[in-house]
Every structure is written in structure tokens, then in C-alpha cells.
Design a protein around this motif. Structure first.
Motif, PDB file in Angstrom:
ATOM      1  N   MET A   1      31.803  63.719  64.816  1.00 30.01           N
ATOM      2  CA  MET A   1      31.295  62.599  64.152  1.00 30.01           C
ATOM      3  C   MET A   1      29.664  62.950  63.768  1.00 30.01           C
ATOM      4  O   MET A   1      29.215  63.383  64.968  1.00 30.01           O
ATOM      5  CB  MET A   1      31.414  61.544  64.769  1.00 30.01           C
ATOM      6  N   ILE A   2      29.145  62.661  62.661  1.00 31.38           N
ATOM      7  CA  ILE A   2      27.653  62.837  62.299  1.00 31.38           C
ATOM      8  C   ILE A   2      26.673  62.107  63.212  1.00 31.38           C
ATOM      9  O   ILE A   2      27.042  60.873  63.167  1.00 31.38           O
ATOM     10  CB  ILE A   2      27.494  62.459  60.824  1.00 31.38           C
ATOM     11  N   PRO A   3      26.023  62.600  63.976  1.00 30.01           N
ATOM     12  CA  PRO A   3      25.144  61.872  64.875  1.00 30.01           C
ATOM     13  C   PRO A   3      23.982  61.047  63.832  1.00 30.01           C
ATOM     14  O   PRO A   3      24.055  61.536  62.641  1.00 30.01           O
ATOM     15  CB  PRO A   3      24.148  62.735  65.574  1.00 30.01           C
ATOM     16  N   ILE A   4      23.889  59.951  64.268  1.00 32.63           N
ATOM     17  CA  ILE A   4      23.071  58.819  63.548  1.00 32.63           C
ATOM     18  C   ILE A   4      21.505  58.733  64.243  1.00 32.63           C
ATOM     19  O   ILE A   4      21.325  58.600  65.303  1.00 32.63           O
ATOM     20  CB  ILE A   4      23.577  57.640  63.105  1.00 32.63           C
ATOM     21  N   GLU A   5      20.616  58.742  63.074  1.00 31.58           N
ATOM     22  CA  GLU A   5      18.896  58.362  63.891  1.00 31.58           C
ATOM     23  C   GLU A   5      18.605  57.358  62.930  1.00 31.58           C
ATOM     24  O   GLU A   5      18.570  57.152  61.672  1.00 31.58           O
ATOM     25  CB  GLU A   5      18.179  59.681  63.690  1.00 31.58           C
ATOM     26  N   THR A   6      17.831  56.384  63.632  1.00 34.21           N
ATOM     27  CA  THR A   6      17.233  55.379  62.958  1.00 34.21           C
ATOM     28  C   THR A   6      15.896  55.363  63.315  1.00 34.21           C
ATOM     29  O   THR A   6      15.497  56.227  64.203  1.00 34.21           O
ATOM     30  CB  THR A   6      17.828  53.868  63.277  1.00 34.21           C
ATOM     31  N   GLU A   7      15.033  54.303  63.161  1.00 33.72           N
ATOM     32  CA  GLU A   7      13.670  54.430  63.511  1.00 33.72           C
ATOM     33  C   GLU A   7      13.521  54.548  65.164  1.00 33.72           C
ATOM     34  O   GLU A   7      12.638  55.176  65.526  1.00 33.72           O
ATOM     35  CB  GLU A   7      12.927  53.117  63.299  1.00 33.72           C
ATOM     36  N   ARG A   8      14.203  53.755  65.881  1.00 34.11           N
ATOM     37  CA  ARG A   8      14.279  53.912  67.298  1.00 34.11           C
ATOM     38  C   ARG A   8      15.125  54.586  68.011  1.00 34.11           C
ATOM     39  O   ARG A   8      15.200  54.556  69.389  1.00 34.11           O
ATOM     40  CB  ARG A   8      13.821  52.376  67.817  1.00 34.11           C
ATOM     41  N   LEU A   9      16.357  54.664  67.505  1.00 31.71           N
ATOM     42  CA  LEU A   9      17.567  55.109  68.233  1.00 31.71           C
ATOM     43  C   LEU A   9      18.281  56.362  67.689  1.00 31.71           C
ATOM     44  O   LEU A   9      18.268  56.919  66.491  1.00 31.71           O
ATOM     45  CB  LEU A   9      18.513  53.936  68.041  1.00 31.71           C
ATOM     46  N   ARG A  10      19.172  56.947  68.541  1.00 31.81           N
ATOM     47  CA  ARG A  10      19.910  58.125  68.235  1.00 31.81           C
ATOM     48  C   ARG A  10      21.252  57.687  68.679  1.00 31.81           C
ATOM     49  O   ARG A  10      21.424  57.118  69.847  1.00 31.81           O
ATOM     50  CB  ARG A  10      19.471  59.456  69.064  1.00 31.81           C
ATOM     51  N   LEU A  11      22.190  57.672  67.726  1.00 35.78           N
ATOM     52  CA  LEU A  11      23.465  57.521  68.067  1.00 35.78           C
ATOM     53  C   LEU A  11      24.363  58.736  68.109  1.00 35.78           C
ATOM     54  O   LEU A  11      24.419  59.565  67.068  1.00 35.78           O
ATOM     55  CB  LEU A  11      24.054  56.513  67.150  1.00 35.78           C
ATOM     56  N   ARG A  12      25.150  59.004  69.380  1.00 40.62           N
ATOM     57  CA  ARG A  12      26.016  59.939  69.333  1.00 40.62           C
ATOM     58  C   ARG A  12      27.265  60.159  69.794  1.00 40.62           C
ATOM     59  O   ARG A  12      27.357  59.023  70.471  1.00 40.62           O
ATOM     60  CB  ARG A  12      24.905  60.922  70.317  1.00 40.62           C
ATOM     61  N   GLU A  13      28.283  60.907  69.681  1.00 38.00           N
ATOM     62  CA  GLU A  13      29.338  60.927  70.294  1.00 38.00           C
ATOM     63  C   GLU A  13      29.343  60.630  72.074  1.00 38.00           C
ATOM     64  O   GLU A  13      28.346  61.364  72.631  1.00 38.00           O
ATOM     65  CB  GLU A  13      30.368  62.083  70.274  1.00 38.00           C
ATOM     66  N   LEU A  14      30.154  59.957  72.403  1.00 37.86           N
ATOM     67  CA  LEU A  14      30.300  59.429  73.871  1.00 37.86           C
ATOM     68  C   LEU A  14      30.807  60.892  74.690  1.00 37.86           C
ATOM     69  O   LEU A  14      31.929  61.650  73.866  1.00 37.86           O
ATOM     70  CB  LEU A  14      31.060  58.413  74.348  1.00 37.86           C
ATOM     71  N   VAL A  15      30.442  61.322  75.775  1.00 35.31           N
ATOM     72  CA  VAL A  15      31.020  62.332  76.386  1.00 35.31           C
ATOM     73  C   VAL A  15      31.235  62.131  77.901  1.00 35.31           C
ATOM     74  O   VAL A  15      30.927  60.995  78.290  1.00 35.31           O
ATOM     75  CB  VAL A  15      29.948  63.430  76.529  1.00 35.31           C
ATOM     76  N   ASP A  16      31.974  62.817  78.697  1.00 38.76           N
ATOM     77  CA  ASP A  16      32.452  62.403  80.029  1.00 38.76           C
ATOM     78  C   ASP A  16      31.149  62.129  80.958  1.00 38.76           C
ATOM     79  O   ASP A  16      31.229  61.287  81.925  1.00 38.76           O
ATOM     80  CB  ASP A  16      33.191  63.738  80.650  1.00 38.76           C
ATOM     81  N   ASP A  17      30.072  62.558  80.683  1.00 34.29           N
ATOM     82  CA  ASP A  17      28.627  62.479  81.545  1.00 34.29           C
ATOM     83  C   ASP A  17      28.364  60.869  81.244  1.00 34.29           C
ATOM     84  O   ASP A  17      27.573  60.504  82.114  1.00 34.29           O
ATOM     85  CB  ASP A  17      27.817  63.650  80.964  1.00 34.29           C
ATOM     86  N   ASP A  18      28.848  60.192  80.381  1.00 36.60           N
ATOM     87  CA  ASP A  18      28.605  58.886  80.070  1.00 36.60           C
ATOM     88  C   ASP A  18      29.199  57.909  80.875  1.00 36.60           C
ATOM     89  O   ASP A  18      29.209  56.654  80.681  1.00 36.60           O
ATOM     90  CB  ASP A  18      28.585  58.464  78.572  1.00 36.60           C
TER      91      ASP A  18
END
Length: 173
Positions: free
Chosen positions: A1-18
Motif C-alpha cells: 500500500m502507498i505510504p501516506i504523509e501528512t503535515e505531522r504524520l507518516r502512515l505505513r504498513e504494519l510489520v511484525d516489529d510493531d
């Protein structure tokens, strides 16, 4: 999925390390009250939750719940994304944040970006959101990002009545 960036945030795929983050989030009292008990008690449970939930959804649909990280420092503070539930025709928007990061506009910022991604980039004509009737903060946020309250409903395999919000137009008859 395409990562998303906003003014204050980065949204990314969840991974095992989460897994540590997931273990904390899904055992937070607000999660348990408004979303439910997923039976995640250990890091292994959290890894299974990730693999069977968001990670499997990425592979199957090309979208899912995303980790929400602060741009400043990279700390994971919540998750937000699109979900395809069994027995529900339309995709829905979901979000949850750790207690110290609520009421600071992060959920609104992330949910707005995910809603735009769903409609504009992924071409999803109608996106739903569900919330408990007594979860006034989530209902207000959904209204603020342009979703409209349509009715109450019950999800498949559940007896709990929820508020159904929608954005866009129905995709079929």
C-alpha cells in the motif's frame, strides 16, 4: 500500500516489529470498550494479530490498517486505515490511538488522509465507518472529516448496535 504523509504524520504498513505497539494499543481500556477484546495478551498474540489481520489484508486487497508514526521522532502513536470486513460489502475506515496522542488532531489528520487515499487514489466510491453510539469523540471526528451519519446497524456475527457513517456514493443497487 502507498505510504501516506501528512503535515505531522507518516502512515505505513504494519510489520511484525510493531507487535509491542499492537499489544499496548489493543489492551488499552478505550480499545476494549469501543472496539472489543481481540484476545491479544502476548507479543506472539500481537504478531498473529498483525499477520492474520492487517498484513493478510494488504496481500488480499492492497489496503489495510496502517501504523501512524510521528514525523518528528518516528514514534508509533496509533493506527488508521481501510478495512474490508467479512459480510460487509463496502470498505470501512478504522482508527485507534494511544491515550497520550488523543485530542491532539492526529486521528483527524490521519483519517482525512486515509479517506482521501481511498476515494482519490484507490477509486473506492463509498467508504463506511462504524462507531459505538456512546463514542461521541469518534462520531464527531467522522462528521468533521465529511462522513455523514446514515443509520444504526449491526455487523455480521455481532449483536452490538453501531452508528454507520458513510462517505461517497453507493457502488451498486
Amino acid at each position: 500500500m502507498i505510504p501516506i504523509e501528512t503535515e505531522r504524520l507518516r502512515l505505513r504498513e504494519l510489520v511484525d516489529d510493531d507487535a509491542g505497539f499492537i499489544e499496548r494499543l489493543v489492551n488499552d481500556p478505550s480499545w476494549l470498550k469501543y472496539i472489543g477484546d481481540n484476545g491479544v495478551r502476548t507479543l506472539d498474540d500481537a504478531r498473529s494479530y498483525l499477520r492474520e489481520g492487517p498484513i493478510a489484508m494488504y496481500a488480499r486487497f492492497g489496503f489495510g490498517l496502517l501504523a501512524v508514526d510521528l514525523k518528528d521522532g518516528g514514534q508509533t502513536i496509533g493506527m488508521c486505515g481501510l478495512i474490508q470486513r467479512d459480510g460487509v460489502a463496502d470498505v470501512d475506515l478504522g482508527f485507534a490511538f494511544l491515550p497520550g496522542f488523543r485530542a491532539r488532531g492526529f486521528a483527524r489528520e490521519a483519517a482525512s488522509a486515509v479517506l482521501a487515499l481511498g476515494h482519490e487514489t484507490l477509486g473506492i466510491p463509498r467508504i463506511l465507518a462504524f462507531t459505538a453510539p456512546d463514542n461521541e469523540r469518534s462520531a464527531r471526528l467522522l462528521s468533521e472529516i465529511g462522513m455523514r451519519l446514515e443509520r444504526t446497524t449491526v455487523l455480521p456475527n455481532s449483536a452490538e448496535e453501531l452508528l454507520l457513517f458513510a462517505s461517497g456514493v453507493p457502488s451498486g443497487p
